[in-house]
Design an enzyme around this catalytic site. Structure first.
Site, mmCIF file in Angstrom:
data_model
loop_
_atom_site.group_PDB
_atom_site.id
_atom_site.type_symbol
_atom_site.label_atom_id
_atom_site.label_comp_id
_atom_site.label_asym_id
_atom_site.label_seq_id
_atom_site.Cartn_x
_atom_site.Cartn_y
_atom_site.Cartn_z
ATOM 1 N N LYS A 289 8.666 4.601 8.275
ATOM 2 C CA LYS A 289 7.955 5.293 7.197
ATOM 3 C C LYS A 289 8.418 6.744 7.176
ATOM 4 O O LYS A 289 8.384 7.425 8.202
ATOM 5 C CB LYS A 289 6.449 5.243 7.438
ATOM 6 C CG LYS A 289 5.838 3.878 7.189
ATOM 7 C CD LYS A 289 5.525 3.682 5.728
ATOM 8 C CE LYS A 289 4.698 2.414 5.499
ATOM 9 N NZ LYS A 289 4.456 2.190 4.062
ATOM 10 N N LYS B 238 5.216 -7.463 -2.587
ATOM 11 C CA LYS B 238 3.970 -7.591 -1.823
ATOM 12 C C LYS B 238 3.067 -8.562 -2.581
ATOM 13 O O LYS B 238 2.404 -8.176 -3.555
ATOM 14 C CB LYS B 238 3.303 -6.225 -1.661
ATOM 15 C CG LYS B 238 4.108 -5.229 -0.826
ATOM 16 C CD LYS B 238 3.342 -3.921 -0.667
ATOM 17 C CE LYS B 238 3.955 -3.043 0.415
ATOM 18 N NZ LYS B 238 5.154 -2.344 -0.032
#
EC number: 4.2.1.113
Length: 320
Positions: free
Chosen positions: A133, A235
């Protein structure tokens, strides 16, 4: 003869899980279990705070209404993405159309001390793919950490996710600290900038490939081949039904793009289903499912190799 049950659950999260500037203390969601004769199918409905348009309470209301309709013989799927996904998984299990084979290899999510990460990643068997991230700290620091990992492990490929955190200037600051010789080993960087045009410019100017994630859920998004765009991150909890997930994977593959099935921090039950979906629809790609360790427990179904305690279905709250 049809029967059904809906379960409500809440899992404590590890300290330090932050989504869009909010701390996530618990993961809240629902399971639906559908039965017809001797057959049974499960699905998870767990809207992700800060990312899903619907709340958990709204999803519960839509799910309970759908279950009552299904018991009366109506099979039309709801439109709400998290409910559509969970219900379609339950129906697929019921019809035995969701293959059992699963891809439990997950690109590990790298947090913490870079020196510890280097030791962990160096010992990784097979294809070395990990996720980092970026955008949570200073862009310069992110660039230095990414460069350090790529320099230390020559066969490592990184997937980076900025969640649209950067201005064009911050994107350039990041890239400045990543050796151009290593940039081809950045498999992709998800949504580096706040706008798609800025992200496209980032890819052109730095040579770092990008991936679309949030963009897939915007009404004006279209699947087209673009310079610098290498992948799409799908997702399912945020996308909708299994059919819609499959359509997006096929659209990406038709353009030569990598499609990555990715977690929205589902429970172990949902993650095992995502692993099956990944093996079915994207068999050559490691999915992005390394989120179970953010939780303090598994539920109903185990993730292979996880040492987290398992909460049995009998401990969950029934809503029907």
């Amino acid at each position: 003869m049809r029967s059904a049950q809906v379960y409500r659950w809440q899992i404590p999260m590890d300290a330090g899980v932050v989504l869009r500037d909010r701390r996530l203390k618990t993961r809240d969601g629902l399971y639906v279990c559908l039965r017809e004769g001797e057959r049974e199918g499960w699905g998870e409905i767990s809207p992700l705070p800060g990312f899903s348009q619907e709340t958990w309470e709204e999803a519960q209301s839509v799910l309970l209404a759908w279950v009552n309709n299904w018991l009366a013989g109506d099979c039309e799927l709801p439109q709400m993405p998290s409910v559509a996904f969970g219900v379609s998984c339950a129906l697929a299990e019921l019809a035995d159309t969701l293959p059992q084979a699963a891809n439990y290899r997950a690109a590990p999510l790298c947090n913490g001390d870079p020196d510890d990460l280097i030791l962990k990643l160096a010992d990784m068997p097979g294809e070395k793919v990990a996720k980092v991230k970026v955008g949570l700290y200073e862009a310069v620091r992110d660039g230095m950490v990414v460069n350090l990992l790529l320099e230390a492990i020559p066969d490592l490929h990184l997937r980076l996710d900025a969640n649209r955190a950067w201005t064009p200037l911050k994107g350039q600051q990041f890239a400045k600290y990543v050796n151009p010789d290593y940039r081809h080993r950045i498999a992709f960087l998800e949504e580096p900038c706040k706008t798609r045009d800025d992200s496209r410019a980032f890819a052109r100017e730095t040579g770092i490939a990008i991936a679309w994630d949030e963009s897939l859920r915007e009404p004006d998004f279209a699947f087209v081949a673009e310079e610098g765009v290498r992948a799409v991150v799908i997702k399912p909890t945020l996308t909708g039904s299994l059919d819609k997930v499959r359509e997006q994977v096929q659209a990406a593959h038709a353009l030569g793009l990598t499609a990555v099935i990715s977690s929205s921090i589902e429970s172990s039950l949902g993650l095992t289903q995502l692993a099956r979906i990944a093996a079915w629809l994207t068999p050559d790609t490691i999915p992005g499912l390394d989120t179970l360790d953010l939780m303090q427990a598994q539920q109903v179904r185990r993730w292979p190799g996880s040492l987290l305690p398992l909460v049995d279905v009998d401990a969950l709250e029934q809503l029907l």
